[in-house]
Scaffold this motif. Structure first.
Motif, PDB file in Angstrom:
ATOM      1  N   VAL A  28      49.808  33.348  46.095  1.00  0.00           N
ATOM      2  CA  VAL A  28      50.608  34.556  45.906  1.00  0.00           C
ATOM      3  C   VAL A  28      51.988  34.152  45.372  1.00  0.00           C
ATOM      4  O   VAL A  28      52.587  33.201  45.872  1.00  0.00           O
ATOM      5  N   GLY A  29      52.426  34.844  44.333  1.00  0.00           N
ATOM      6  CA  GLY A  29      53.725  34.537  43.722  1.00  0.00           C
ATOM      7  C   GLY A  29      53.590  33.688  42.470  1.00  0.00           C
ATOM      8  O   GLY A  29      54.482  33.671  41.630  1.00  0.00           O
ATOM      9  N   ASP A  30      52.446  32.982  42.346  1.00  0.00           N
ATOM     10  CA  ASP A  30      52.217  32.181  41.135  1.00  0.00           C
ATOM     11  C   ASP A  30      51.934  33.089  39.946  1.00  0.00           C
ATOM     12  O   ASP A  30      51.482  34.216  40.098  1.00  0.00           O
ATOM     13  N   GLU A  31      52.205  32.558  38.748  1.00  0.00           N
ATOM     14  CA  GLU A  31      51.965  33.332  37.541  1.00  0.00           C
ATOM     15  C   GLU A  31      50.964  32.630  36.629  1.00  0.00           C
ATOM     16  O   GLU A  31      50.816  31.408  36.669  1.00  0.00           O
ATOM     17  N   LEU A  32      50.306  33.450  35.812  1.00  0.00           N
ATOM     18  CA  LEU A  32      49.278  32.934  34.909  1.00  0.00           C
ATOM     19  C   LEU A  32      49.480  33.530  33.524  1.00  0.00           C
ATOM     20  O   LEU A  32      49.755  34.719  33.386  1.00  0.00           O
ATOM     21  N   ASP A  33      49.364  32.692  32.502  1.00  0.00           N
ATOM     22  CA  ASP A  33      49.313  33.190  31.133  1.00  0.00           C
ATOM     23  C   ASP A  33      47.858  33.205  30.697  1.00  0.00           C
ATOM     24  O   ASP A  33      47.232  32.151  30.567  1.00  0.00           O
ATOM     25  N   LEU A  34      47.335  34.410  30.470  1.00  0.00           N
ATOM     26  CA  LEU A  34      45.968  34.561  29.975  1.00  0.00           C
ATOM     27  C   LEU A  34      46.043  34.787  28.468  1.00  0.00           C
ATOM     28  O   LEU A  34      46.737  35.688  28.003  1.00  0.00           O
ATOM     29  N   ILE A  35      45.341  33.934  27.729  1.00  0.00           N
ATOM     30  CA  ILE A  35      45.344  34.051  26.273  1.00  0.00           C
ATOM     31  C   ILE A  35      43.968  34.518  25.822  1.00  0.00           C
ATOM     32  O   ILE A  35      42.956  33.902  26.170  1.00  0.00           O
ATOM     33  N   SER A  36      43.920  35.622  25.052  1.00  0.00           N
ATOM     34  CA  SER A  36      42.639  36.173  24.624  1.00  0.00           C
ATOM     35  C   SER A  36      42.746  36.762  23.227  1.00  0.00           C
ATOM     36  O   SER A  36      43.773  37.315  22.849  1.00  0.00           O
ATOM     37  N   ASP A  37      41.656  36.630  22.460  1.00  0.00           N
ATOM     38  CA  ASP A  37      41.616  37.294  21.152  1.00  0.00           C
ATOM     39  C   ASP A  37      40.593  38.433  21.151  1.00  0.00           C
ATOM     40  O   ASP A  37      40.199  38.928  20.104  1.00  0.00           O
ATOM     41  N   ASN A  63      49.268  37.718  15.634  1.00  0.00           N
ATOM     42  CA  ASN A  63      48.088  37.448  14.791  1.00  0.00           C
ATOM     43  C   ASN A  63      46.763  37.666  15.513  1.00  0.00           C
ATOM     44  O   ASN A  63      45.851  36.850  15.414  1.00  0.00           O
ATOM     45  N   GLY A  64      46.680  38.766  16.235  1.00  0.00           N
ATOM     46  CA  GLY A  64      45.425  39.091  16.907  1.00  0.00           C
ATOM     47  C   GLY A  64      45.159  38.299  18.180  1.00  0.00           C
ATOM     48  O   GLY A  64      44.078  38.377  18.742  1.00  0.00           O
ATOM     49  N   VAL A  65      46.147  37.522  18.595  1.00  0.00           N
ATOM     50  CA  VAL A  65      45.989  36.777  19.861  1.00  0.00           C
ATOM     51  C   VAL A  65      46.952  37.377  20.883  1.00  0.00           C
ATOM     52  O   VAL A  65      48.147  37.524  20.626  1.00  0.00           O
ATOM     53  N   PHE A  66      46.408  37.729  22.025  1.00  0.00           N
ATOM     54  CA  PHE A  66      47.203  38.370  23.076  1.00  0.00           C
ATOM     55  C   PHE A  66      47.490  37.379  24.190  1.00  0.00           C
ATOM     56  O   PHE A  66      46.620  36.605  24.575  1.00  0.00           O
ATOM     57  N   THR A  67      48.730  37.423  24.678  1.00  0.00           N
ATOM     58  CA  THR A  67      49.090  36.599  25.830  1.00  0.00           C
ATOM     59  C   THR A  67      49.606  37.511  26.931  1.00  0.00           C
ATOM     60  O   THR A  67      50.531  38.292  26.717  1.00  0.00           O
ATOM     61  N   TYR A  68      48.951  37.427  28.061  1.00  0.00           N
ATOM     62  CA  TYR A  68      49.311  38.270  29.201  1.00  0.00           C
ATOM     63  C   TYR A  68      49.881  37.400  30.300  1.00  0.00           C
ATOM     64  O   TYR A  68      49.229  36.452  30.743  1.00  0.00           O
TER      65      TYR A  68
END
Lengths: 74, 136
Positions: A28-37, A63-68
């Motif tokens: 809990v409290g950690d963060e994640l970068d999810l990369i998806s096209d 360029n069509g790549v999403f980072t959440y």
């Protein structure tokens, strides 16, 4: 700390299935970068966050790549 | 966070498309923290047989391999792996007891982890559903 999950090339629903698996192993409290096209992720990631009670901190698109950036709240 | 939602599905066909659709929805729902229950009846029950390799319906059966390959490219596992993923995620798989008799399928013919239910048992689970899908 920020973890990274590169889900490029994966079709729906695999980015979400892998996101859930990864987040389960984080603290809990950690963060994640999810990369998806996957275009579907634009709707799927906010829906997953809302449904599971986690926070979507930021969404970037290039360029069509999403980072959440997602913060684990529970 | 919203309350835990219950998803209930009935699968009455045993073709590749019906099986994959059910498993993809089920595994996504489970990944969203939902409580998932799937009742396999009539030809849908064939999907739970050990070593089941479902094909697309009719003439399209010839394209099953192509579909499987394209899905694999996008990281989507084949049907047997979807089933074991579902069990790992806590999805409840039910076999219709009447269909088992009709198709001469015994518990030992099916993958481990399948629960046998009658109509009343299934309706009892479905009565508390928030979402219901019929896949057939």
């Amino acid at each position: 700390m920020v973890e990274v999950l590169d889900a490029k090339g994966l079709m729906c629903p695999m980015p979400i299935v892998q996101l859930a698996k990864k987040m389960k192993a984080m603290k809990v409290g950690d963060e994640l970068d999810l990369i998806s096209d996957d275009v579907g992720s634009k709707a799927d990631v906010p829906a997953w966050c809302e449904r599971t009670g986690n926070q979507l901190v930021e969404t970037k698109e290039a360029n069509g790549v999403f980072t959440y950036r997602i913060k684990k709240l529970k | 966070m919203a309350d835990t939602k219950r998803v209930v599905m009935v699968v009455s066909e045993g073709t590749f498309d019906k099986g994959m659709m059910a498993m993809i929805i089920a595994n996504t729902a489970a990944s969203m923290g939902m409580d998932v229950h799937i009742f396999f009846t009539f030809f849908g029950l064939n999907l739970l047989k050990k070593g089941a390799k479902p094909k697309l319906p009719g003439m399209f059966r010839l394209f099953t391999g192509m579909f499987t390959k394209r899905m694999a490219k996008g990281g989507i596992a084949d049907f047997p792996e979807q089933l074991s993923m579902a069990l790992d995620l806590g999805v409840n798989l039910y076999a219709c007891s009447t269909t088992m008799s009709l198709l001469s399928i015994e518990q030992g013919d099916m993958i481990d982890g399948v629960k046998v239910l009658g109509a009343a048992g299934f309706l009892n689970v479905a009565a508390d559903a928030d979402m219901q899908y019929f896949i057939g």
